[in-house]
Each structure stands twice: as structure tokens, then as C-alpha cells.
Scaffold this motif. Structure first.
Motif, PDB file in Angstrom:
ATOM      1  N   ALA A 106       4.289 -10.965  10.862  1.00 28.82           N
ATOM      2  CA  ALA A 106       3.817 -11.934   9.831  1.00 28.82           C
ATOM      3  C   ALA A 106       2.743 -12.738  10.242  1.00 28.82           C
ATOM      4  CB  ALA A 106       5.538 -12.652   9.348  1.00 28.82           C
ATOM      5  N   ALA A 107       2.785 -13.001  11.492  1.00 35.09           N
ATOM      6  CA  ALA A 107       1.673 -14.017  11.825  1.00 35.09           C
ATOM      7  C   ALA A 107       0.303 -13.301  12.231  1.00 35.09           C
ATOM      8  CB  ALA A 107       2.096 -14.752  12.958  1.00 35.09           C
ATOM      9  N   GLU A 108       0.470 -11.959  12.574  1.00 28.65           N
ATOM     10  CA  GLU A 108      -0.629 -11.425  13.472  1.00 28.65           C
ATOM     11  C   GLU A 108      -1.078 -10.304  12.495  1.00 28.65           C
ATOM     12  OE1 GLU A 108      -2.246 -12.233  15.875  1.00 28.65           O
ATOM     13  OE2 GLU A 108      -0.997 -13.748  16.577  1.00 28.65           O
ATOM     14  N   CYS A 109      -0.103  -9.568  11.588  1.00 22.62           N
ATOM     15  CA  CYS A 109      -0.619  -8.541  10.752  1.00 22.62           C
ATOM     16  C   CYS A 109      -0.076  -8.596   9.218  1.00 22.62           C
ATOM     17  CB  CYS A 109      -0.191  -7.469  11.320  1.00 22.62           C
ATOM     18  SG  CYS A 109      -0.912  -5.827  10.565  1.00 22.62           S
ATOM     19  N   LEU A 115       3.456  -2.467   7.480  1.00 25.17           N
ATOM     20  CA  LEU A 115       2.536  -1.316   7.278  1.00 25.17           C
ATOM     21  C   LEU A 115       1.452  -1.527   8.539  1.00 25.17           C
ATOM     22  CD1 LEU A 115       1.335  -1.057   3.688  1.00 25.17           C
ATOM     23  CD2 LEU A 115       2.483   0.650   4.893  1.00 25.17           C
ATOM     24  N   LEU A 116       2.028  -1.752   9.830  1.00 24.24           N
ATOM     25  CA  LEU A 116       1.114  -1.866  10.968  1.00 24.24           C
ATOM     26  C   LEU A 116       0.190  -0.511  11.001  1.00 24.24           C
ATOM     27  CD1 LEU A 116       0.372  -3.465  13.551  1.00 24.24           C
ATOM     28  CD2 LEU A 116       2.066  -1.590  14.790  1.00 24.24           C
ATOM     29  N   PRO A 117      -1.270  -0.972  10.959  1.00 24.94           N
ATOM     30  CA  PRO A 117      -2.278   0.262  11.249  1.00 24.94           C
ATOM     31  C   PRO A 117      -2.314   0.495  12.662  1.00 24.94           C
ATOM     32  CG  PRO A 117      -3.137  -1.782   9.899  1.00 24.94           C
ATOM     33  CD  PRO A 117      -1.685  -2.301  10.669  1.00 24.94           C
ATOM     34  N   THR A 128      -4.170   3.535   6.490  1.00 25.32           N
ATOM     35  CA  THR A 128      -3.907   2.728   7.688  1.00 25.32           C
ATOM     36  C   THR A 128      -3.825   3.623   9.117  1.00 25.32           C
ATOM     37  OG1 THR A 128      -1.573   2.918   7.333  1.00 25.32           O
ATOM     38  CG2 THR A 128      -2.732   1.022   6.302  1.00 25.32           C
ATOM     39  N   ARG A 129      -3.676   4.940   8.773  1.00 22.82           N
ATOM     40  CA  ARG A 129      -3.526   5.948   9.715  1.00 22.82           C
ATOM     41  C   ARG A 129      -4.666   7.008   9.638  1.00 22.82           C
ATOM     42  NH1 ARG A 129       2.407   6.049  10.443  1.00 22.82           N
ATOM     43  NH2 ARG A 129       2.686   4.154  11.644  1.00 22.82           N
ATOM     44  N   LYS A 130      -5.473   6.910  10.446  1.00 26.80           N
ATOM     45  CA  LYS A 130      -6.861   7.973  10.272  1.00 26.80           C
ATOM     46  C   LYS A 130      -6.315   9.192  11.052  1.00 26.80           C
ATOM     47  CE  LYS A 130      -8.939   4.395   8.467  1.00 26.80           C
ATOM     48  NZ  LYS A 130      -9.682   4.315   7.325  1.00 26.80           N
ATOM     49  N   LEU A 131      -6.983  10.410  10.130  1.00 28.06           N
ATOM     50  CA  LEU A 131      -6.913  11.602  10.909  1.00 28.06           C
ATOM     51  C   LEU A 131      -7.904  12.276  11.093  1.00 28.06           C
ATOM     52  CD1 LEU A 131      -3.996  12.881   8.180  1.00 28.06           C
ATOM     53  CD2 LEU A 131      -3.703  11.867  10.735  1.00 28.06           C
ATOM     54  N   GLU A 162      -4.601  -8.707   6.660  1.00 27.07           N
ATOM     55  CA  GLU A 162      -5.146  -8.062   7.825  1.00 27.07           C
ATOM     56  C   GLU A 162      -5.067  -6.499   7.787  1.00 27.07           C
ATOM     57  OE1 GLU A 162      -6.796  -7.634  11.665  1.00 27.07           O
ATOM     58  OE2 GLU A 162      -6.635  -9.421  10.242  1.00 27.07           O
ATOM     59  N   VAL A 163      -3.901  -6.073   7.305  1.00 34.04           N
ATOM     60  CA  VAL A 163      -3.580  -4.480   7.052  1.00 34.04           C
ATOM     61  C   VAL A 163      -5.044  -4.306   6.355  1.00 34.04           C
ATOM     62  CG1 VAL A 163      -2.247  -2.860   5.924  1.00 34.04           C
ATOM     63  CG2 VAL A 163      -1.341  -4.490   7.180  1.00 34.04           C
ATOM     64  N   ARG A 164      -5.416  -4.487   5.128  1.00 35.75           N
ATOM     65  CA  ARG A 164      -6.382  -4.215   4.329  1.00 35.75           C
ATOM     66  C   ARG A 164      -7.622  -4.467   5.054  1.00 35.75           C
ATOM     67  NH1 ARG A 164      -5.632  -3.906  -1.578  1.00 35.75           N
ATOM     68  NH2 ARG A 164      -3.484  -4.455  -2.175  1.00 35.75           N
ATOM     69  N   LYS A 165      -7.999  -5.378   5.699  1.00 32.15           N
ATOM     70  CA  LYS A 165      -8.963  -5.543   6.404  1.00 32.15           C
ATOM     71  C   LYS A 165      -9.272  -4.369   7.439  1.00 32.15           C
ATOM     72  CE  LYS A 165     -11.440  -8.619   9.928  1.00 32.15           C
ATOM     73  NZ  LYS A 165     -11.259 -10.021  10.334  1.00 32.15           N
ATOM     74  N   GLN A 166      -8.190  -4.015   8.195  1.00 38.24           N
ATOM     75  CA  GLN A 166      -8.325  -2.679   9.178  1.00 38.24           C
ATOM     76  C   GLN A 166      -8.450  -1.420   8.496  1.00 38.24           C
ATOM     77  OE1 GLN A 166      -5.431  -2.980  12.529  1.00 38.24           O
ATOM     78  NE2 GLN A 166      -5.357  -5.303  12.299  1.00 38.24           N
TER      79      GLN A 166
END
Length: 384
Positions: free
Chosen positions: A21-24, A82-84, A195-198, A28-32
Motif C-alpha cells: 500500500a505504501a510502496e506500490c 497488482l504488483l508488476p 504489468t507483466r511483459k512477455l 505506481e503500478v500505472r507508472k511501471q
């Protein structure tokens, strides 16, 4: 009998939630996800400092020494946020494969670096058939040299080394290739979940280090895939939980005809279905994790039951969330569609519902066949 999480497991789960909640947060998810790799080195270091990159691995290799249930609790919160990035591909898939296939020296080198957060890794398995069955692997190794290509390799662009599944002398084999090897080419592929690159990974006369071959390689790969699948189901459950929370909150505040839409029975039914899907997936995920942890004979069956159910359930939870939100549910500004994209990508990862139902059927048929054979043996003994 204890069916819930222990105090230690609950504390771990709450800690992961507060950390993410603090770090992601969603911003931040959208940014990554807008970057080429969806990877933040600073966030990865912080995750490693918490010990989560080694959560299920032995302390002798720098791990945390916890079990599969603790892993499931951690992954559920990561899915909720939704951790990338390469956590699943590095820790659950590559890490588990090194632990199961490598010798002590290889574990200290490769698994140790993963546990300490010093290395990211991935597994190159899929080919043109896009089948998750190890039997579908066709890429051949000539001695310890690799030629060919692998498709849909997760997080290959940020991996420090790649574990490659190929065939050597007709047997299944697992190799290690450093990502900076000359002749290794990594090409980005379009993906539903940003959020998950292939990637497509091409090998051109690349020397490789052998981890395992033959039955040892197959057993190791099966175990790693099961662990990664359970982790994914736990992650999917966290995503369902967050979709349910977002949708219920929206139904309480959005008004139509002078009333909150949550007062309408049709909307309540949608939310109730979401709750059933979420809780059922959670039960299946944690049981599968427990079964692997305790070495229960039906563990592989439990994994397939969990993945088959969650593959459909996450999609259906996403469908209902969008229905309750109306047209705005799939607008770019709304977070609901990000979870729906993750749901569709997770649905096919490590085998979709049809793949795992077929695997369940094979287990059941094999079990019945064994029983029949046992009956024949007993009958023959009686005749003698």
C-alpha cells in the motif's frame, strides 16, 4: 482442526499489504506498466530486504525457510496490489526449478542470488504450440549448445539468467544461460497485461550450463510448475478480492433513480457471485499450497483443481465488476480494467481451465486403471 491462517501467517499477510500500500499504490503500478519492462529496481531491493525473494527456500541458500501456505498468503496480497515485475517468474518459477534441479553448487550460485535479491531470472518453456506440457518441448540442444527460439517468456528483458527447457539426446533437459550471452536475442511481444511483459527469446549457438536431464529434469520441472501455479492462483484470489472491494464500494455510492445501485437486487446478486468465486478460489489455493507443503499424494490434483476453478472465476469476477460499474468499468482511468487484464493473462498462464481439467481427467483415469490392475492381481492370487 485449524482451517484459518495462524497468527504468524496473518501477521505476514498484513505486513505485505501495508508494505505494498505504501510502496506500490495504483499510481505506481500505472507508472511501471508504462515502462518497457514494468520493473522498478528500487522496489525490487525493498522486497528483497523483506526476505520475500527467498520466502520458500532453505536458509542455507539465503532463504527465509517458510512454507507454501506463507507463500500463498504473500502472493494473495501481491495480486491484490497488482504488483508488476518479475517476482513470480524469478522466485516461484525459476527459483523453484533451480532448487529442484540443481546440484548444491548451482543452488548456492543461482538460488542464493535469487534469495538475496541480487538476481532476477525466468524460465523459457513455451514454443510455437504454446502448450504448457513439458511433452510439447521440441527445441533441441546439441551437446551444451542451444539453437532455436522460445515464446511468451515472462520478464526476459530484466532477467540476469534464463533457465531453458530443451531436449538433449531425446531427453528433456534444463539449462542455464546468462542473459548477456552472445547470440541471445530478446524481443518484446504484445501482452494483454501491461504489468507483466512477455518476450520472444532466440538462441543462436549459445553455450549453456546443464542443470538436469531425463527423469530428474522432468520431475523438477513438474514441481516448479506446480509451485508457480499455486502462487498464481493465490495471486488471482487477491485480485478477485480487490475487485470485490472496489465494486461493493462503488455500488454503495453510485446512485440511480435516487437510490444507491447497491440497493437493487440485480446488483446484489452480481456482488454475491463475486464473493462466492473469491472465497472458493481462496479455499482451493490454500489447500493446494498446503498439499504441496505436506507432500500429500493428491497435491498435483489439488493444483489443477485450483487453477481450473480460478481461471474461470477471476474472469467472471472481472465480468461482474465491469457490469456493476457500467461502461466506465473498462475506461483507462478506472482500475477495474487493469485487474481484468491480469485476469485474462492469468487465465492462460500455466495452463487454462481446459488444460487442467484434462490433467484432472488423466489423474482420475490413471487412478481407476491402477485399481483395476490391483483387482486383477488380487483375483489371480485368489485363483492360485
Amino acid at each position: 482442526m485449524q482451517f484459518g491462517l495462524t497468527e504468524t501467517q496473518t501477521t505476514l499477510k498484513n505486513t505485505v499489504r501495508k508494505f505494498l500500500a505504501a510502496e506500490c499504490p495504483p499510481a505506481e503500478v500505472r507508472k511501471q506498466m508504462e515502462t518497457e519492462t514494468a520493473f522498478d529496481a528500487a522496489l525490487w531491493r525493498k522486497i528483497a530486504e523483506q526476505g520475500w525473494t527467498g520466502i520458500i527456500f532453505p536458509e542455507e541458500y539465503g532463504g527465509f525457510g517458510m512454507g507454501m501456505v506463507e507463500m500463498a498468503a504473500t502472493l494473495e496480497e501481491m495480486g491484490r496490489a497488482l504488483l508488476p515485475g518479475p517476482f513470480s517468474s524469478t522466485v516461484l518459477l525459476a527459483g523453484s526449478l533451480v532448487e529442484a534441479a540443481g546440484n548444491d553448487g548451482q543452488k548456492k550460485q543461482y538460488l542464493g542470488s535469487i534469495c538475496r535479491g541480487e538476481a532476477k531470472a525466468t524460465v523459457a518453456l513455451l514454443e510455437d504450440s504454446a502448450s504448457w506440457s513439458p511433452d510439447a518441448v521440441q527445441m533441441k540442444a546439441t551437446g551444451l549448445t542451444l539453437n532455436g527460439r522460445k515464446l511468451f517468456v515472462p520478464d526476459a528483458a530484466v532477467a540476469d539468467f534464463v533457465l531453458v527447457v530443451a531436449r538433449m539426446d531425446g531427453d528433456l533437459a534444463i539449462f542455464v544461460v546468462p542473459s548477456n550471452a552472445k547470440g541471445l536475442r530478446i524481443t518484446n511481444l504484445p501482452a494483454m497485461d501491461a504489468t507483466r511483459k512477455l518476450y520472444e527469446v532466440t538462441f543462436d549457438n549459445i553455450p549453456a550450463e546443464l542443470l538436469a536431464q531425463g527423469s530428474h529434469a522432468r520431475t523438477a520441472l513438474d514441481r516448479a510448475l506446480d509451485i508457480a501455479t499455486v502462487g498464481l492462483v493465490a495471486e488471482m484470489t487477491g485480485g478477485m478480492q480487490r475487485l470485490l472491494e472496489i465494486t461493493v464500494e462503488y455500488a454503495k455510492t453510485r446512485k440511480q433513480f435516487g437510490r444507491a445501485i447497491g440497493e437493487f437486487q440485480a446488483v446484489q446478486h452480481q456482488c454475491a457471485d463475486m464473493l462466492v468465486y473469491t472465497e472458493s478460489s481462496r479455499s482451493a489455493a490454500y489447500y493446494a499450497a498446503y498439499a504441496i507443503q505436506e507432500g500429500i499424494p493428491e497435491a498435483r490434483l489439488a493444483v489443477s483443481v485450483a487453477k481450473a476453478y480460478a481461471s474461470d472465476a477471476y474472469r467472471e469476477v472481472g465480468n461482474r465488476a465491469i457490469q456493476v460499474h457500467g461502461g466506465m468499468g473498462f475506461t483507462w482511468e478506472n482500475d477495474v480494467h487493469l485487474f481484468y487484464r491480469r485476469a485474462k493473462a492469468s487465465e492462460v498462464a500455466f495452463g487454462d481451465a481446459a488444460f487442467h481439467r484434462e490433467r484432472i481427467a488423466k489423474v482420475v483415469v490413471d487412478g481407476k486403471t491402477s485399481s483395476v490392475e490391483e483387482e486383477k492381481v488380487l483375483a489371480a492370487d485368489e485363483r492360485r
